[in-house]
Design a protein around this motif. Structure first.
Motif, PDB file in Angstrom:
ATOM      1  N   THR A   1      -2.741  -8.326  37.777  1.00  0.00           N
ATOM      2  CA  THR A   1      -2.006  -7.835  36.826  1.00  0.00           C
ATOM      3  C   THR A   1      -1.215  -6.935  37.054  1.00  0.00           C
ATOM      4  O   THR A   1      -2.420  -6.016  37.720  1.00  0.00           O
ATOM      5  CB  THR A   1      -3.204  -8.450  35.237  1.00  0.00           C
TER       6      THR A   1
ATOM      7  N   ASP B   1       1.626  -4.177  34.052  1.00  0.00           N
ATOM      8  CA  ASP B   1       2.340  -4.504  33.349  1.00  0.00           C
ATOM      9  C   ASP B   1       3.950  -4.501  33.963  1.00  0.00           C
ATOM     10  O   ASP B   1       4.540  -4.750  32.795  1.00  0.00           O
ATOM     11  CB  ASP B   1       1.979  -2.723  32.859  1.00  0.00           C
TER      12      ASP B   1
ATOM     13  N   ALA C   1       6.806  -6.754  33.967  1.00  0.00           N
ATOM     14  CA  ALA C   1       6.924  -7.559  32.498  1.00  0.00           C
ATOM     15  C   ALA C   1       8.458  -7.228  32.728  1.00  0.00           C
ATOM     16  O   ALA C   1       9.201  -7.514  32.234  1.00  0.00           O
ATOM     17  CB  ALA C   1       6.836  -6.939  31.363  1.00  0.00           C
TER      18      ALA C   1
ATOM     19  N   TRP D   1      10.035  -8.010  35.098  1.00  0.00           N
ATOM     20  CA  TRP D   1      10.672  -9.458  35.995  1.00  0.00           C
ATOM     21  C   TRP D   1      12.533  -9.735  35.329  1.00  0.00           C
ATOM     22  O   TRP D   1      11.768 -10.666  34.422  1.00  0.00           O
ATOM     23  CB  TRP D   1       9.767 -10.375  36.099  1.00  0.00           C
TER      24      TRP D   1
ATOM     25  N   PRO E   1      14.374 -12.656  33.933  1.00  0.00           N
ATOM     26  CA  PRO E   1      14.174 -13.923  33.560  1.00  0.00           C
ATOM     27  C   PRO E   1      15.176 -14.753  34.196  1.00  0.00           C
ATOM     28  O   PRO E   1      16.309 -14.673  34.804  1.00  0.00           O
ATOM     29  CB  PRO E   1      14.937 -14.254  31.919  1.00  0.00           C
TER      30      PRO E   1
ATOM     31  N   ASP F   1       4.024 -15.415  36.176  1.00  0.00           N
ATOM     32  CA  ASP F   1       4.329 -15.382  34.573  1.00  0.00           C
ATOM     33  C   ASP F   1       3.724 -14.016  33.824  1.00  0.00           C
ATOM     34  O   ASP F   1       3.147 -13.215  34.155  1.00  0.00           O
ATOM     35  CB  ASP F   1       2.334 -15.627  34.261  1.00  0.00           C
ATOM     36  N   VAL F   2       5.515 -13.934  33.353  1.00  0.00           N
ATOM     37  CA  VAL F   2       5.884 -12.595  32.897  1.00  0.00           C
ATOM     38  C   VAL F   2       5.443 -12.308  32.368  1.00  0.00           C
ATOM     39  O   VAL F   2       4.635 -11.174  31.669  1.00  0.00           O
ATOM     40  CB  VAL F   2       7.472 -12.439  32.897  1.00  0.00           C
ATOM     41  N   GLU F   3       4.606 -13.380  30.894  1.00  0.00           N
ATOM     42  CA  GLU F   3       3.943 -13.040  29.556  1.00  0.00           C
ATOM     43  C   GLU F   3       3.079 -12.328  29.897  1.00  0.00           C
ATOM     44  O   GLU F   3       2.716 -11.405  29.445  1.00  0.00           O
ATOM     45  CB  GLU F   3       4.434 -14.168  29.130  1.00  0.00           C
ATOM     46  N   ALA F   4       2.244 -12.816  30.318  1.00  0.00           N
ATOM     47  CA  ALA F   4       0.276 -12.667  30.725  1.00  0.00           C
ATOM     48  C   ALA F   4       0.911 -11.728  31.629  1.00  0.00           C
ATOM     49  O   ALA F   4      -0.373 -10.637  32.232  1.00  0.00           O
ATOM     50  CB  ALA F   4      -0.238 -13.700  31.387  1.00  0.00           C
ATOM     51  N   ARG F   5       2.007 -11.042  32.010  1.00  0.00           N
ATOM     52  CA  ARG F   5       1.543 -10.488  33.635  1.00  0.00           C
ATOM     53  C   ARG F   5       1.201 -10.627  34.498  1.00  0.00           C
ATOM     54  O   ARG F   5      -0.311  -9.575  34.724  1.00  0.00           O
ATOM     55  CB  ARG F   5       1.186  -9.204  32.966  1.00  0.00           C
ATOM     56  N   GLU F   6       0.840 -11.739  35.477  1.00  0.00           N
ATOM     57  CA  GLU F   6      -0.015 -11.925  36.377  1.00  0.00           C
ATOM     58  C   GLU F   6       1.121 -12.755  37.429  1.00  0.00           C
ATOM     59  O   GLU F   6       1.519 -13.149  37.696  1.00  0.00           O
ATOM     60  CB  GLU F   6      -0.618 -13.297  35.778  1.00  0.00           C
TER      61      GLU F   6
END
Ligand SMILES: Cc1cc2nc3c(=O)[nH]c(=O)nc-3n(C[C@H](O)[C@H](O)[C@H](O)COP(=O)(O)OP(=O)(O)OC[C@H]3O[C@@H](n4cnc5c(N)ncnc54)[C@H](O)[C@@H]3O)c2cc1C
Length: 330
Positions: free
Chosen positions: A43, A45, A48, A50, A52, A105-110
């Motif tokens: 993970t 921060d 984020a 990235w 779309p 996974d940009v939302e989960a920052r993973e």
């Protein structure tokens, strides 16, 4: 065939080194996909930021701490205020290695990375012992050219050893309904086979080394030679050990009359040999037996320097011939 550099392309956002994203990924989870492949989820921060519309089949540079510095994790160095990548393979405290983004996974920052555990290299060893909180620096962006969409051909032929399974698995997962593809994948044995998700019309042929040395079993070139060749226009992507990739390249070029599609990954295909022609290939040496990525990057840099003095009219094919000729004596 799409042009990944045109300004209305989402890939344009990553064309400039100024848009690179760098950060330190910290391990949140790890699991064995197979006994010799470990999926590490980190993970960070910065993920984020990235852009779309981009999320598959990119590779990145990972910065893995050298012995003596294991307690620290290093960011890529700033160059002129940006995360440029020139010379970035030569770091004092960390080795730089290239890996595929298996999932982002940009939302989960993973970020998921599937590491082959081959027991010889620093990155592989890092992945073997990584635990929650372990980390590596990363740089994503400058290799975005590798992420252009798959070309629309009659059949894709995707060939690789286990290091290319992440890239090929992502490509198969992106295939539209019914799109034809053949994947030829070399692994150690049946226990290393993975389930590959796709909506395409895909045939997967697993090739087992069964104790023969990785990169020198000869099984992958042999499997490609024996493949019942698909009809129509083909795009072939090949990523594996350098010398074996070179052997497959010669077969595709000389016997299947495909032409080089340029670029460096599943994606970066130009128009040459397109509709109506036999098709295109992209061949990518993902690793070189007996050579670290750092050594190989140095050798490649030397080749680029030599080629910069090449006479006018030197083609991409000439460049690739010179690139692969270096592996002949391996
Ligand atoms: C665009 C791209 C995407 C890639 N994606 C992935 C990925 O998603 N997952 C992945 O695991 N790899 C991937 N690779 C390959 C990976 O970068 C190399 O295997 C790299 O050498 C691993 O670094 P290391 O520090 O473990 O070994 P190095 O220090 O680079 O090498 C040390 C020794 O290990 C040997 N070696 C390296 N790789 C292997 C191997 N696979 N099997 C046996 N011996 C090996 C070398 O020949 C050398 O002798 C990718 C490479 C590229 C260019």
């Amino acid at each position: 065939v799409s042009d990944s550099t045109s300004s209305d392309s989402p890939f344009a956002a990553l064309d400039s080194a100024a848009n690179n994203i760098a950060g330190i990924g910290r391990v949140v989870r790890a699991e064995f996909v197979t006994p010799r492949m470990r999926r590490i989820t980190v993970t960070c921060d910065e993920l984020a930021a990235w852009p779309p519309g981009l999320g598959w089949n990119l590779s990145f540079r990972g910065y893995f701490s050298k012995p003596g510095f294991y307690d620290e994790v290093f960011l890529p160095p700033l160059e002129n205020g940006t995360y440029g990548d020139t010379g970035a393979f030569h770091q004092e405290h960390a080795v730089v290695r290239i890996y595929t983004i298996r999932r982002l996974d940009v939302e989960a920052r993973e970020l998921d990375v599937d590491f082959v555990l081959h027991e010889h290299g620093l990155a592989s060893k890092w992945a073997e012992s990584a635990e929650e909180g372990s980390g590596f620096g990363f740089l994503i962006g400058t290799l975005a050219m590798m992420a252009a969409p798959l070309p629309e051909v009659d059949c894709l032929v995707l060939v690789g050893d286990e290091t290319a399974i992440p890239a090929i698995a992502n490509s198969l997962a992106e295939l539209p309904e019914g799109r034809r593809a053949i994947a030829v994948l070399e692994v150690e044995d049946a226990g290393e086979e993975q389930r590959l998700e796709t909506r395409g019309d895909v045939t997967v042929q697993w090739v087992h080394r069964e104790g023969l040395p990785a990169g020198r079993s000869g099984k992958l070139p042999e499997a490609v030679r024996s493949l019942p060749w698909p009809k129509g226009c083909v795009h072939a992507f090949v990523a594996a050990e350098a010398k074996e990739v070179g052997q497959i390249r010669l077969f595709l070029r000389n016997e299947r009359t495909l032409v080089s599609g340029g670029g460096g990954s599943v994606a970066g295909v130009g128009g040459a040999g397109g509709a109506g022609g036999p098709g295109t290939y992209v061949t990518s040496p993902y690793w070189r037996l007996g050579s670290t990525t750092t050594d190989e990057a140095r050798s490649m840099q030397q080749l680029m320097q030599d080629m910069s003095n090449a006479p006018a009219g030197t083609s991409m094919d000439d460049f690739e011939d010179a690139r692969f000729a270096r592996f002949d004596d391996d």
